[in-house]
Design a protein around this motif. Structure first.
Motif, PDB file in Angstrom:
ATOM      1  N   SER A 107      36.153  40.116  43.009  1.00 57.10           N
ATOM      2  CA  SER A 107      36.981  38.914  43.059  1.00 57.10           C
ATOM      3  C   SER A 107      37.082  38.255  41.687  1.00 57.10           C
ATOM      4  CB  SER A 107      36.403  37.926  44.086  1.00 57.10           C
ATOM      5  OG  SER A 107      36.305  38.522  45.361  1.00 57.10           O
ATOM      6  N   LYS A 108      35.979  38.208  40.976  1.00 59.51           N
ATOM      7  CA  LYS A 108      36.000  37.611  39.636  1.00 59.51           C
ATOM      8  C   LYS A 108      36.908  38.387  38.697  1.00 59.51           C
ATOM      9  CE  LYS A 108      31.322  35.704  40.036  1.00 59.51           C
ATOM     10  NZ  LYS A 108      29.922  35.767  39.517  1.00 59.51           N
ATOM     11  N   GLU A 109      36.904  39.695  38.795  1.00 57.18           N
ATOM     12  CA  GLU A 109      37.742  40.489  37.906  1.00 57.18           C
ATOM     13  C   GLU A 109      39.213  40.345  38.260  1.00 57.18           C
ATOM     14  OE1 GLU A 109      38.103  45.094  36.313  1.00 57.18           O
ATOM     15  OE2 GLU A 109      36.266  44.337  37.233  1.00 57.18           O
ATOM     16  N   ILE A 110      39.547  40.243  39.549  1.00 57.50           N
ATOM     17  CA  ILE A 110      40.944  40.052  39.937  1.00 57.50           C
ATOM     18  C   ILE A 110      41.468  38.721  39.406  1.00 57.50           C
ATOM     19  CG2 ILE A 110      42.457  39.685  41.919  1.00 57.50           C
ATOM     20  CD1 ILE A 110      40.846  41.719  43.456  1.00 57.50           C
ATOM     21  N   VAL A 111      40.652  37.669  39.510  1.00 55.63           N
ATOM     22  CA  VAL A 111      41.071  36.353  39.016  1.00 55.63           C
ATOM     23  C   VAL A 111      41.199  36.366  37.493  1.00 55.63           C
ATOM     24  CG1 VAL A 111      40.404  33.934  38.846  1.00 55.63           C
ATOM     25  CG2 VAL A 111      40.107  35.159  41.004  1.00 55.63           C
ATOM     26  N   ALA A 112      40.229  36.990  36.810  1.00 52.46           N
ATOM     27  CA  ALA A 112      40.265  36.990  35.352  1.00 52.46           C
ATOM     28  C   ALA A 112      41.422  37.822  34.812  1.00 52.46           C
ATOM     29  CB  ALA A 112      38.940  37.523  34.809  1.00 52.46           C
ATOM     30  N   ALA A 113      41.710  38.970  35.428  1.00 53.75           N
ATOM     31  CA  ALA A 113      42.791  39.824  34.950  1.00 53.75           C
ATOM     32  C   ALA A 113      44.155  39.371  35.416  1.00 53.75           C
ATOM     33  CB  ALA A 113      42.550  41.272  35.393  1.00 53.75           C
ATOM     34  N   GLY A 114      44.208  38.618  36.523  1.00 58.38           N
ATOM     35  CA  GLY A 114      45.487  38.156  37.041  1.00 58.38           C
ATOM     36  C   GLY A 114      46.341  39.258  37.626  1.00 58.38           C
ATOM     37  N   GLU A 496      44.992  50.747  38.008  1.00 55.89           N
ATOM     38  CA  GLU A 496      43.662  50.626  37.452  1.00 55.89           C
ATOM     39  C   GLU A 496      42.693  50.176  38.531  1.00 55.89           C
ATOM     40  OE1 GLU A 496      43.815  47.997  34.214  1.00 55.89           O
ATOM     41  OE2 GLU A 496      45.302  49.118  33.090  1.00 55.89           O
ATOM     42  N   GLU A 497      41.480  50.642  38.476  1.00 54.95           N
ATOM     43  CA  GLU A 497      40.476  50.320  39.480  1.00 54.95           C
ATOM     44  C   GLU A 497      39.510  49.308  38.910  1.00 54.95           C
ATOM     45  OE1 GLU A 497      38.536  53.731  40.884  1.00 54.95           O
ATOM     46  OE2 GLU A 497      40.258  54.521  41.978  1.00 54.95           O
ATOM     47  N   PRO A 498      39.419  48.127  39.488  1.00 58.58           N
ATOM     48  CA  PRO A 498      38.418  47.172  39.008  1.00 58.58           C
ATOM     49  C   PRO A 498      37.044  47.613  39.434  1.00 58.58           C
ATOM     50  CG  PRO A 498      39.490  46.304  40.942  1.00 58.58           C
ATOM     51  CD  PRO A 498      40.200  47.611  40.600  1.00 58.58           C
ATOM     52  N   LYS A 499      36.057  47.078  38.792  1.00 60.85           N
ATOM     53  CA  LYS A 499      34.676  47.426  39.116  1.00 60.85           C
ATOM     54  C   LYS A 499      34.249  46.621  40.331  1.00 60.85           C
ATOM     55  CE  LYS A 499      33.476  48.368  34.322  1.00 60.85           C
ATOM     56  NZ  LYS A 499      32.587  47.993  33.196  1.00 60.85           N
ATOM     57  N   ALA A 500      33.642  47.335  41.301  1.00 59.45           N
ATOM     58  CA  ALA A 500      33.169  46.647  42.498  1.00 59.45           C
ATOM     59  C   ALA A 500      31.729  46.255  42.283  1.00 59.45           C
ATOM     60  CB  ALA A 500      33.310  47.533  43.718  1.00 59.45           C
TER      61      ALA A 500
END
Length: 500
Positions: A107-114, A496-500
């Motif tokens: 969730s943090k990576e989705i918010v940070a990357a937009g 791209e795959e974010p880190k889980a």
């Protein structure tokens, strides 16, 4: 040295030819006479019976005797017998649940990357590594109860499996203390010593009074997946005085057990210790439950064979089509204030829901330029966006301002940045898709429902692994005030795959 062969007294071997008859000099290739051949085409078989072994010869073609071979030409006697897996028990189901820490990082990576990601792609990314999820076994109506150990999390279906696990567990030392004492060795005439063909544990002489009981106990404890007769066939024996004396030396020492809670009680053998544990400490060690959570990387020996089969089948099925994992993942992401919505008929998750700019909203110069360029170049990459709007000599400070404005537009839902870098406006729709369906574009609603999308996948979609994401997303219930952005395209390739 120049003597002729007849003048040389050495042995002359020139007349001998060790080659095949057809290659010898002066001999012609003999012709075959099939009339004399005792086959099917000519003549009568001398044995008078097809498929029988000729006297003094090799077995006939097609004879399936002890020298038969399989379709690959391998001797069937040497083919290993693979144990058949135990079927999954009825009345029990296994669910895959992503771990909370991994969803927090995601969730943090989705918010940070937009960026906006496909929910099914996120589910497949989680299933790619067993460190990212856990397994939940659940009892359904009519199913057996689960017995879970409080020490190591092992889950079994019967008390016998629990006792077998307790017999070899490391935490047995927390309940019982063992000590070795000297006893008198057995007396009698012993000639051979029998051992387990798998573990090497010594049973003793076949004429020893406890011989059969030891075989039964070890079979039930460690090898109950095979029949007792088959297990007995793998017993090996050793003869000789040395083997007998070595067994007698081991029998002079006996292991006794004392409960940690009651050191005055002495249990003379392992069998007595197991009976004491079953009567006094079993209920405190193994709890009966309708739900058991285990780590996805749990060793197979800590699960009942049927549960291990169920775990493998569930993981394989969800990796092929994560129809059951997607609703759990949507609820977890929605609970972390992320937007879950349908985009062009597919489930997506991003920092904000796509919705159009209201008529009474006036954008600043940079946001308006961003929105106009993206609207004129739908599906373009982020690099193309900056090349089209920024000059080569632009300073880093100016770039930072443009980046901030783009991030603000994404958080407001006016622009959608997909995981593969393609960028769209919120009111984008494919002309071909609208023409094919014969439906006009729905008016855009400025209001956004504050509640997250309720992800409900029907049983039909879950039970059909071949169904694609479009069919699964069509079954998802949308809120009453859903925006029209569900007609926008979703690029699923190269994401791209974010880190889980």
């Amino acid at each position: 040295m120049n003597e002729k062969p007849e003048d040389n007294k050495a042995l002359d071997l020139s007349a001998l030819d060790f080659g095949p008859s057809w290659a010898r000099q002066g001999e012609s290739k003999p012709s075959k006479k099939y009339t004399d051949h005792p086959g099917e085409r000519g003549g009568q078989r001398r044995d008078g019976n097809k498929g029988k072994r000729r006297e003094g010869g090799r077995p006939q073609r097609g004879e399936r005797g002890k020298f038969s071979r399989d379709h690959r030409g391998r001797d069937e006697r040497r083919r290993p017998q693979r144990p058949q897996p135990v079927a999954a028990p009825e009345g029990l189901v296994a669910d895959i649940m992503p771990i909370e820490e991994g969803i927090d990082n995601l969730s943090k990576e989705i918010v940070a990357a937009g960026r906006t990601y496909s929910v099914f792609e996120l589910a497949r990314m989680i299933l790619a590594s067993r460190e990212r999820y856990k397994i939940v076994f659940r009892k359904e109506e009519g199913g057996p109860e689960l017995l879970q150990c409080k020490y190591d999390g092992a889950v079994y279906l019967s008390k016998g499996e629990c006792l077998s696990h307790f017999r070899t567990a490391e935490w047995i030392k927390e309940l019982y203390v063992s000590e070795e004492v000297e006893v008198e060795a057995p007396k009698g005439s012993f000639q051979t010593i029998a051992k387990c063909g798998f573990s090497g544990e010594v049973f003793g002489p076949p004429n020893y009074h406890a011989y059969n009981q030891k075989i039964v106990d070890l079979h039930q404890a460690q090898f109950s997946n095979m029949s007792l007769d088959r297990y007995k066939s793998r017993i090996v024996t050793e003869s000789g005085e040395d083997a007998v004396n070595a067994w007698l030396d081991t029998m002079k020492k006996q292991v006794q057990y004392r409960p940690v809670a009651d050191t005055e009680t002495v249990l003379a053998s392992e069998k007595e210790m197991l009976s004491h544990f079953e009567a006094n400490a079993f209920g405190e060690t193994f709890r009966a439950t309708h739900r058991a959570d285990v780590d996805s990387q749990i060793p197979g020996k800590l699960l009942s064979p049927g549960l291990l089969t169920l775990l493998k089948e569930t993981i394989s099925e969800q990796r092929r089509y994560p129809g059951k994992l997607a609703p759990f993942l949507c609820r977890q992401l929605s609970g972390r204030h992320l937007a879950v919505f349908k985009w062009q008929g597919k489930l997506h998750c991003g920092p904000s829901r796509p919705h159009a700019i209201a008529d009474d909203v006036k954008l600043a110069e940079r946001p308006e330029a961003l929105y106009k360029w993206v609207n004129e170049h739908p599906g373009a990459g982020v690099d193309e966006l900056w090349k089209g709007l920024l000059s080569e000599d632009v300073t880093d400070e100016v770039k930072k301002e443009w980046f901030h404005d783009l991030h603000w537009m994404i958080n407001q839902g006016y622009i959608v940045l997909l995981s593969d870098g393609h960028i769209f406006t919120s009111n984008f729709s494919k002309p071909k898709a609208a023409k094919k369906q014969g439906k006009s574009q729905k008016p855009v609603s400025q209001e956004v429902s504050p509640e997250p999308v309720a992800e409900v996948v029907t049983e039909e979609a879950q039970a059909t692994p071949e169904a694609n994401e479009d069919q699964a997303a069509a079954e998802v219930k949308e809120p009453t005030e859903a925006p029209s952005s569900e007609e926008a395209p979703a690029s699923e390739e190269g994401s791209e795959e974010p880190k889980a």
